[in-house]
Motif scaffolding. Sequence first.
Motif, mmCIF file in Angstrom:
data_model
loop_
_atom_site.group_PDB
_atom_site.id
_atom_site.type_symbol
_atom_site.label_atom_id
_atom_site.label_comp_id
_atom_site.label_asym_id
_atom_site.label_seq_id
_atom_site.Cartn_x
_atom_site.Cartn_y
_atom_site.Cartn_z
ATOM 1 N N VAL A 327 7.421 -0.581 -41.534
ATOM 2 C CA VAL A 327 7.573 -0.760 -40.082
ATOM 3 C C VAL A 327 7.568 0.593 -39.370
ATOM 4 O O VAL A 327 6.841 0.793 -38.385
ATOM 5 C CB VAL A 327 8.875 -1.524 -39.759
ATOM 6 C CG1 VAL A 327 9.141 -1.524 -38.254
ATOM 7 C CG2 VAL A 327 8.785 -2.951 -40.284
ATOM 8 N N ILE A 328 8.371 1.551 -39.871
ATOM 9 C CA ILE A 328 8.468 2.861 -39.205
ATOM 10 C C ILE A 328 7.172 3.652 -39.362
ATOM 11 O O ILE A 328 6.630 4.189 -38.386
ATOM 12 C CB ILE A 328 9.656 3.673 -39.768
ATOM 13 C CG1 ILE A 328 10.974 2.930 -39.551
ATOM 14 C CG2 ILE A 328 9.709 5.057 -39.103
ATOM 15 C CD1 ILE A 328 12.170 3.594 -40.207
ATOM 16 N N PHE A 329 6.658 3.731 -40.581
ATOM 17 C CA PHE A 329 5.438 4.476 -40.841
ATOM 18 C C PHE A 329 4.274 3.891 -40.038
ATOM 19 O O PHE A 329 3.499 4.615 -39.417
ATOM 20 C CB PHE A 329 5.116 4.445 -42.338
ATOM 21 C CG PHE A 329 3.940 5.304 -42.739
ATOM 22 C CD1 PHE A 329 4.091 6.672 -42.905
ATOM 23 C CD2 PHE A 329 2.694 4.742 -42.966
ATOM 24 C CE1 PHE A 329 3.012 7.474 -43.272
ATOM 25 C CE2 PHE A 329 1.611 5.529 -43.331
ATOM 26 C CZ PHE A 329 1.772 6.907 -43.490
ATOM 27 N N GLY A 330 4.173 2.558 -40.041
ATOM 28 C CA GLY A 330 3.104 1.896 -39.301
ATOM 29 C C GLY A 330 3.207 2.113 -37.805
ATOM 30 O O GLY A 330 2.199 2.271 -37.109
ATOM 31 N N ALA A 331 4.453 2.167 -37.297
ATOM 32 C CA ALA A 331 4.657 2.337 -35.857
ATOM 33 C C ALA A 331 4.226 3.714 -35.366
ATOM 34 O O ALA A 331 3.898 3.892 -34.188
ATOM 35 C CB ALA A 331 6.123 2.099 -35.507
ATOM 36 N N PHE A 332 4.212 4.691 -36.264
ATOM 37 C CA PHE A 332 3.882 6.062 -35.851
ATOM 38 C C PHE A 332 2.639 6.620 -36.546
ATOM 39 O O PHE A 332 2.271 7.772 -36.332
ATOM 40 C CB PHE A 332 5.075 6.988 -36.109
ATOM 41 C CG PHE A 332 6.246 6.706 -35.209
ATOM 42 C CD1 PHE A 332 6.355 7.295 -33.966
ATOM 43 C CD2 PHE A 332 7.234 5.815 -35.607
ATOM 44 C CE1 PHE A 332 7.423 7.026 -33.130
ATOM 45 C CE2 PHE A 332 8.315 5.529 -34.776
ATOM 46 C CZ PHE A 332 8.405 6.135 -33.526
ATOM 47 N N VAL A 333 1.984 5.801 -37.374
ATOM 48 C CA VAL A 333 0.835 6.279 -38.139
ATOM 49 C C VAL A 333 -0.335 6.704 -37.256
ATOM 50 O O VAL A 333 -1.178 7.516 -37.652
ATOM 51 C CB VAL A 333 0.378 5.184 -39.142
ATOM 52 C CG1 VAL A 333 -0.317 4.037 -38.421
ATOM 53 C CG2 VAL A 333 -0.522 5.774 -40.224
ATOM 54 N N ALA A 334 -0.381 6.205 -36.033
ATOM 55 C CA ALA A 334 -1.500 6.526 -35.129
ATOM 56 C C ALA A 334 -1.579 7.993 -34.781
ATOM 57 O O ALA A 334 -2.619 8.461 -34.317
ATOM 58 C CB ALA A 334 -1.396 5.693 -33.852
ATOM 59 N N ILE A 335 -0.508 8.755 -35.000
ATOM 60 C CA ILE A 335 -0.572 10.179 -34.702
ATOM 61 C C ILE A 335 -1.653 10.850 -35.543
ATOM 62 O O ILE A 335 -2.243 11.852 -35.134
ATOM 63 C CB ILE A 335 0.801 10.866 -34.925
ATOM 64 C CG1 ILE A 335 0.803 12.278 -34.337
ATOM 65 C CG2 ILE A 335 1.176 10.865 -36.396
ATOM 66 C CD1 ILE A 335 0.559 12.346 -32.854
ATOM 67 N N ALA A 336 -1.953 10.280 -36.707
ATOM 68 C CA ALA A 336 -3.005 10.846 -37.552
ATOM 69 C C ALA A 336 -4.391 10.492 -37.042
ATOM 70 O O ALA A 336 -5.344 11.245 -37.259
ATOM 71 C CB ALA A 336 -2.840 10.355 -38.994
ATOM 72 N N ALA A 337 -4.535 9.361 -36.363
ATOM 73 C CA ALA A 337 -5.845 8.935 -35.863
ATOM 74 C C ALA A 337 -6.155 9.540 -34.501
ATOM 75 O O ALA A 337 -7.195 10.164 -34.300
ATOM 76 C CB ALA A 337 -5.895 7.409 -35.773
ATOM 77 N N MET A 338 -5.230 9.379 -33.555
ATOM 78 C CA MET A 338 -5.493 9.839 -32.191
ATOM 79 C C MET A 338 -4.892 11.200 -31.888
ATOM 80 O O MET A 338 -5.254 11.855 -30.926
ATOM 81 C CB MET A 338 -4.967 8.825 -31.179
ATOM 82 C CG MET A 338 -3.466 8.645 -31.202
ATOM 83 S SD MET A 338 -2.864 7.646 -29.826
ATOM 84 C CE MET A 338 -2.967 8.802 -28.467
ATOM 85 N N GLY A 339 -3.966 11.652 -32.750
ATOM 86 C CA GLY A 339 -3.284 12.917 -32.514
ATOM 87 C C GLY A 339 -4.214 14.109 -32.350
ATOM 88 O O GLY A 339 -4.101 14.851 -31.362
ATOM 89 N N PRO A 340 -5.139 14.331 -33.301
ATOM 90 C CA PRO A 340 -6.020 15.500 -33.167
ATOM 91 C C PRO A 340 -6.782 15.542 -31.843
ATOM 92 O O PRO A 340 -6.892 16.599 -31.219
ATOM 93 C CB PRO A 340 -6.975 15.341 -34.362
ATOM 94 C CG PRO A 340 -6.163 14.622 -35.386
ATOM 95 C CD PRO A 340 -5.319 13.659 -34.596
ATOM 96 N N SER A 341 -7.296 14.401 -31.400
ATOM 97 C CA SER A 341 -8.073 14.389 -30.155
ATOM 98 C C SER A 341 -7.181 14.595 -28.939
ATOM 99 O O SER A 341 -7.495 15.390 -28.041
ATOM 100 C CB SER A 341 -8.854 13.076 -30.020
ATOM 101 O OG SER A 341 -7.976 11.975 -29.960
ATOM 102 N N TYR A 342 -6.059 13.893 -28.876
ATOM 103 C CA TYR A 342 -5.170 13.985 -27.715
ATOM 104 C C TYR A 342 -4.548 15.374 -27.618
ATOM 105 O O TYR A 342 -4.558 16.004 -26.552
ATOM 106 C CB TYR A 342 -4.066 12.924 -27.815
ATOM 107 C CG TYR A 342 -3.154 12.893 -26.608
ATOM 108 C CD1 TYR A 342 -3.460 12.119 -25.507
ATOM 109 C CD2 TYR A 342 -1.987 13.657 -26.576
ATOM 110 C CE1 TYR A 342 -2.630 12.094 -24.385
ATOM 111 C CE2 TYR A 342 -1.150 13.647 -25.469
ATOM 112 C CZ TYR A 342 -1.482 12.856 -24.378
ATOM 113 O OH TYR A 342 -0.660 12.852 -23.272
ATOM 114 N N LEU A 343 -4.012 15.872 -28.723
ATOM 115 C CA LEU A 343 -3.337 17.165 -28.711
ATOM 116 C C LEU A 343 -4.308 18.305 -28.421
ATOM 117 O O LEU A 343 -3.979 19.256 -27.709
ATOM 118 C CB LEU A 343 -2.636 17.399 -30.056
ATOM 119 C CG LEU A 343 -1.538 16.396 -30.426
ATOM 120 C CD1 LEU A 343 -1.021 16.673 -31.833
ATOM 121 C CD2 LEU A 343 -0.394 16.441 -29.419
#
Length: 417
Positions: A327-343
Amino acid sequence: MENKKSFYGWKVAAGSFIILAMPFAVIFLSHSIFLTPVTQALGFTATQFSLVFTIVAIATAIMSPIMGKIIRKYDVRYIMALCGAVVSISFAAFGLARELWQFYLLSAVLGAFATGITQIPISYIITNWFPSKKKGVATGIAFSGGNLGAFCTILTISNLMPKIGYEKCYFLLGGVMLVVTVLVSLFVIKEKPSDLGQKPYGDEEVKVVNKKSTASEELTGYTFKEAKSSSVFWVYVVAIVLLGVVFAGVQMHIPSYMQSIGHSASFASTVTSIVSIMGILSNVLIGMLLEKAGLKLGMSIIGIAMIASIVCLLLGKTALFAILFAVIFGAFVAIAAMGPSYLTSEIFGKKDYGTILGTVIMFFQFGGAVGPTLSGFIYDTTGAYKITWIIFIVLLVITFATFLFAFNLASKHRKAD
């Protein structure tokens, strides 16, 4: 002023969602479902066929900086349509391959052209339409397509494959990708607001006859030359590489770990499914968090949550902790997908965003290639994953501390300018 509902940027975000739900999800998130059927049918070892995924990652990493420059020079719609067509045909051609070298050659083509239909052009377009306000939400909507697409693909193909065979599944997915990517790229995607006489979200709407950028759309930020000569960039790159190592190293070994500590294959699948389902919501939640809380506080919250999730993974022999991890990992896993582009857009701006992002994605892909290998090596050496997860907890602390250091450096540079 035009009605906000008529703002075309949300249609661009929806089109991006659809595209990432197909080629990105199929190539990078769900292709592994073909591993067992292909190896059993053609007599390859799992290691031999797994090299397909590695080649895709390496080709993507090498091509990313080049694609970052290409999308600035030519109409992004045609680049996406062309790359989408090549990727779709190459993926379908896996169904005709019988020798390892054929799979490897197709993988190289697939990885190289995937850069023109996945994160780089999508991030570039979203940043054009949402340069500041609502960028997190729009990016989250677009990237959530990958998780939903992967979930639907795995569910559908897993049921179809025993009935029609892996070859026809390759043909089917390739055909659907071809239609979706070409049509959406040509008829839904628009590179920038001025193409439709609009302005970026949050700015006052005005009519623009010329398709060229207006003065209000002047690009600010770093050029690629300025970025790579700054300490900010290289500190940020270290964090990006570590992010790729940890997330790929954890995600690819979840089913294996669950079974290694005594859980059934069915429970391992449940845990993996929970991560995928939470991941669908994760992109929008992460986008909103970074937008509302800001980079420093938002990334601090994400870092603490990710460390907590790996601690739960360490205690995963107890089913409750295993579920809590998912639950926790899945809730924040998107940082690996969208993080590089957004940051990347937040730190370095729009001036040379495509080229800088392409280079960042290259480093991220290299980190992603190292992570699963590192996890597998430690497991093969020690016979358990415990040391791996402890190492990853330490790496997560270093990763998010490095991100915060990069943000502070960027703030000082902006004040100095």
